[in-house]
Scaffold this motif. Sequence first.
Motif, PDB file in Angstrom:
ATOM      1  N   GLU A  83     -20.975 -16.839  -4.980  1.00 53.07           N
ATOM      2  CA  GLU A  83     -20.765 -16.432  -3.593  1.00 53.07           C
ATOM      3  C   GLU A  83     -19.500 -15.597  -3.435  1.00 53.07           C
ATOM      4  N   ALA A  84     -19.607 -14.557  -2.635  1.00 51.44           N
ATOM      5  CA  ALA A  84     -18.469 -13.683  -2.360  1.00 51.44           C
ATOM      6  C   ALA A  84     -18.128 -13.742  -0.873  1.00 51.44           C
ATOM      7  N   ARG A  85     -16.926 -13.273  -0.547  1.00 51.91           N
ATOM      8  CA  ARG A  85     -16.493 -13.162   0.843  1.00 51.91           C
ATOM      9  C   ARG A  85     -16.273 -11.682   1.157  1.00 51.91           C
ATOM     10  N   TRP A  86     -16.416 -11.335   2.431  1.00 52.24           N
ATOM     11  CA  TRP A  86     -16.427  -9.930   2.812  1.00 52.24           C
ATOM     12  C   TRP A  86     -15.305  -9.607   3.786  1.00 52.24           C
ATOM     13  N   ASN A  87     -14.595  -8.531   3.492  1.00 52.76           N
ATOM     14  CA  ASN A  87     -13.475  -8.067   4.308  1.00 52.76           C
ATOM     15  C   ASN A  87     -12.433  -9.152   4.537  1.00 52.76           C
ATOM     16  N   VAL A  88     -11.800  -9.549   3.471  1.00 54.62           N
ATOM     17  CA  VAL A  88     -10.764 -10.573   3.545  1.00 54.62           C
ATOM     18  C   VAL A  88      -9.420  -9.983   3.119  1.00 54.62           C
ATOM     19  N   SER A  89      -8.363 -10.520   3.688  1.00 59.12           N
ATOM     20  CA  SER A  89      -7.005 -10.107   3.333  1.00 59.12           C
ATOM     21  C   SER A  89      -6.590 -10.801   2.043  1.00 59.12           C
ATOM     22  N   VAL A  90      -6.048 -10.040   1.117  1.00 57.37           N
ATOM     23  CA  VAL A  90      -5.655 -10.571  -0.189  1.00 57.37           C
ATOM     24  C   VAL A  90      -4.131 -10.486  -0.331  1.00 57.37           C
ATOM     25  N   TYR A  91      -3.532 -11.577  -0.869  1.00 55.41           N
ATOM     26  CA  TYR A  91      -2.076 -11.668  -1.005  1.00 55.41           C
ATOM     27  C   TYR A  91      -1.723 -12.014  -2.448  1.00 55.41           C
ATOM     28  N   ASP A  92      -0.560 -11.531  -2.897  1.00 59.76           N
ATOM     29  CA  ASP A  92      -0.137 -11.859  -4.259  1.00 59.76           C
ATOM     30  C   ASP A  92       0.561 -13.214  -4.297  1.00 59.76           C
ATOM     31  N   GLU A  93       1.066 -13.565  -5.468  1.00 62.78           N
ATOM     32  CA  GLU A  93       1.674 -14.882  -5.659  1.00 62.78           C
ATOM     33  C   GLU A  93       2.859 -15.106  -4.733  1.00 62.78           C
ATOM     34  N   ALA A  94       3.557 -14.047  -4.380  1.00 57.78           N
ATOM     35  CA  ALA A  94       4.725 -14.165  -3.500  1.00 57.78           C
ATOM     36  C   ALA A  94       4.356 -14.113  -2.023  1.00 57.78           C
ATOM     37  N   GLY A  95       3.069 -13.981  -1.731  1.00 53.68           N
ATOM     38  CA  GLY A  95       2.638 -13.927  -0.342  1.00 53.68           C
ATOM     39  C   GLY A  95       2.628 -12.534   0.250  1.00 53.68           C
ATOM     40  N   ARG A  96       2.832 -11.509  -0.585  1.00 53.89           N
ATOM     41  CA  ARG A  96       2.824 -10.133  -0.083  1.00 53.89           C
ATOM     42  C   ARG A  96       1.384  -9.650   0.106  1.00 53.89           C
ATOM     43  N   ALA A 113     -10.001  -6.576   1.030  1.00 53.74           N
ATOM     44  CA  ALA A 113     -11.050  -6.328   0.038  1.00 53.74           C
ATOM     45  C   ALA A 113     -12.414  -6.325   0.725  1.00 53.74           C
ATOM     46  N   ASP A 114     -13.213  -5.298   0.442  1.00 55.57           N
ATOM     47  CA  ASP A 114     -14.574  -5.281   0.988  1.00 55.57           C
ATOM     48  C   ASP A 114     -15.331  -6.523   0.536  1.00 55.57           C
ATOM     49  N   CYS A 115     -15.307  -6.775  -0.766  1.00 49.41           N
ATOM     50  CA  CYS A 115     -15.972  -7.936  -1.353  1.00 49.41           C
ATOM     51  C   CYS A 115     -14.968  -8.646  -2.261  1.00 49.41           C
ATOM     52  N   TRP A 116     -14.768  -9.939  -2.035  1.00 48.37           N
ATOM     53  CA  TRP A 116     -13.784 -10.712  -2.791  1.00 48.37           C
ATOM     54  C   TRP A 116     -14.480 -11.910  -3.426  1.00 48.37           C
ATOM     55  N   VAL A 117     -14.360 -12.028  -4.741  1.00 48.09           N
ATOM     56  CA  VAL A 117     -14.926 -13.165  -5.473  1.00 48.09           C
ATOM     57  C   VAL A 117     -13.759 -14.058  -5.855  1.00 48.09           C
ATOM     58  N   ASP A 118     -13.598 -15.131  -5.132  1.00 53.55           N
ATOM     59  CA  ASP A 118     -12.359 -15.898  -5.222  1.00 53.55           C
ATOM     60  C   ASP A 118     -12.191 -16.626  -6.548  1.00 53.55           C
ATOM     61  N   ASP A 119     -13.288 -17.123  -7.128  1.00 53.43           N
ATOM     62  CA  ASP A 119     -13.120 -17.960  -8.318  1.00 53.43           C
ATOM     63  C   ASP A 119     -12.576 -17.178  -9.509  1.00 53.43           C
ATOM     64  N   VAL A 120     -12.743 -15.830  -9.495  1.00 51.33           N
ATOM     65  CA  VAL A 120     -12.225 -15.026 -10.609  1.00 51.33           C
ATOM     66  C   VAL A 120     -11.281 -13.917 -10.128  1.00 51.33           C
ATOM     67  N   ALA A 121     -10.946 -13.888  -8.849  1.00 60.98           N
ATOM     68  CA  ALA A 121     -10.074 -12.859  -8.276  1.00 60.98           C
ATOM     69  C   ALA A 121     -10.592 -11.458  -8.595  1.00 60.98           C
ATOM     70  N   MET A 122     -11.838 -11.207  -8.177  1.00 57.76           N
ATOM     71  CA  MET A 122     -12.481  -9.908  -8.416  1.00 57.76           C
ATOM     72  C   MET A 122     -12.677  -9.196  -7.080  1.00 57.76           C
ATOM     73  N   VAL A 123     -12.444  -7.875  -7.079  1.00 55.95           N
ATOM     74  CA  VAL A 123     -12.631  -7.040  -5.894  1.00 55.95           C
ATOM     75  C   VAL A 123     -13.710  -6.001  -6.172  1.00 55.95           C
ATOM     76  N   TRP A 124     -14.662  -5.902  -5.226  1.00 57.01           N
ATOM     77  CA  TRP A 124     -15.677  -4.841  -5.298  1.00 57.01           C
ATOM     78  C   TRP A 124     -15.677  -4.105  -3.967  1.00 57.01           C
ATOM     79  N   GLU A 125     -15.569  -2.793  -4.019  1.00 59.62           N
ATOM     80  CA  GLU A 125     -15.525  -2.010  -2.793  1.00 59.62           C
ATOM     81  C   GLU A 125     -16.608  -0.940  -2.768  1.00 59.62           C
ATOM     82  N   THR A 126     -17.103  -0.649  -1.564  1.00 58.27           N
ATOM     83  CA  THR A 126     -17.998   0.483  -1.347  1.00 58.27           C
ATOM     84  C   THR A 126     -17.126   1.618  -0.846  1.00 58.27           C
TER      85      THR A 126
END
Length: 338
Positions: free
Chosen positions: A227-240, A245-258
Amino acid sequence: MASPRTRARFEAVRSAFPLGVATARQLVGIGFNERTVYKRCLPGGPWRRLLPGVIGLFTGTPTVEQYVRAALLLGGPDALVTGLEACRRHGIRRGPVRAAEINGSPPEVHVLIPATRQVRSVGYVHVERTNRLPAPIVRGGIPLAPVARACIYATRRLSRPGDVTELLSDAVQRGLCTIGALGEEIEDTTRRGTAIPRGVLQDVAEGVRSAAERQAKALWQRARLPEARWNVSVYDEAGRFLGIADCWVDDVAMVWETESTEWHLSPADHDATVERAAAFTAAGAVYTATKPKKLRTDPQGVIAILRATYERARARPRPRLTAGPPRSGKPHSGLARP
């Protein structure tokens, strides 16, 4: 030479109807004989009949404003504009192109009137009677249905899911209405013509923000990936904040964009897309992008790339990236149209 009485009458016409559109009844009310009104609309005459009982006080092709005003006069008191014409006047820009914008034909004008009034659709005017006549929102002197009502009524008359997706998502992204308001409206209206809007609205509620993304979501499901999530805000380890991301796969930190450069609003938007991709990659996300045309012309090839990208992401240690909830406000530069 016209008599003073005749000149006064025509001066009254110009003063009373500056847009050049009136009902025959209104013209009779300021002194014209009904027979004279319709005689002036004969070929070669100075006026023209736009709709039953509605007169254009000019020759030549009416403007869009004159067409819309004529439609409201046909509907009578309390009539208001809904559907695609109302959407455009509210500021919604994406969605289907109106026929009038392509070939100069009359725009389709969807008019709401009280259920007690007996007026039929004719010509370019679609008349709909309702027991739920809303309070109008007046823009440019034209009474409009509220945004959510206008959107749902417009999508009920559309046959292409892509057009429906673009229109509804644009209304939400521009902050003109909420997903909740659209959902309430679609439940309150007749079910006729709502099958496509209902499916699209569910995808928009899950984060999809364009027709291309809706195609991508369907293709992701065909790929049988997690399962993927759509149009989510992504932050790095420091919270920046890294980007949306158009498509975010959380379990592997993968981004797919159209991604489609032809629909970027400006070179700055394209630059922002490139910079966002670089930020995702630098933070450790595995990133891939697909042109919308590829979704249609080579779906199996895209699926193969997605599966390979997912396996590559799963094979490396997951970086400490986090994702927030979908954002429904301003559009971001990764959005693309089909």
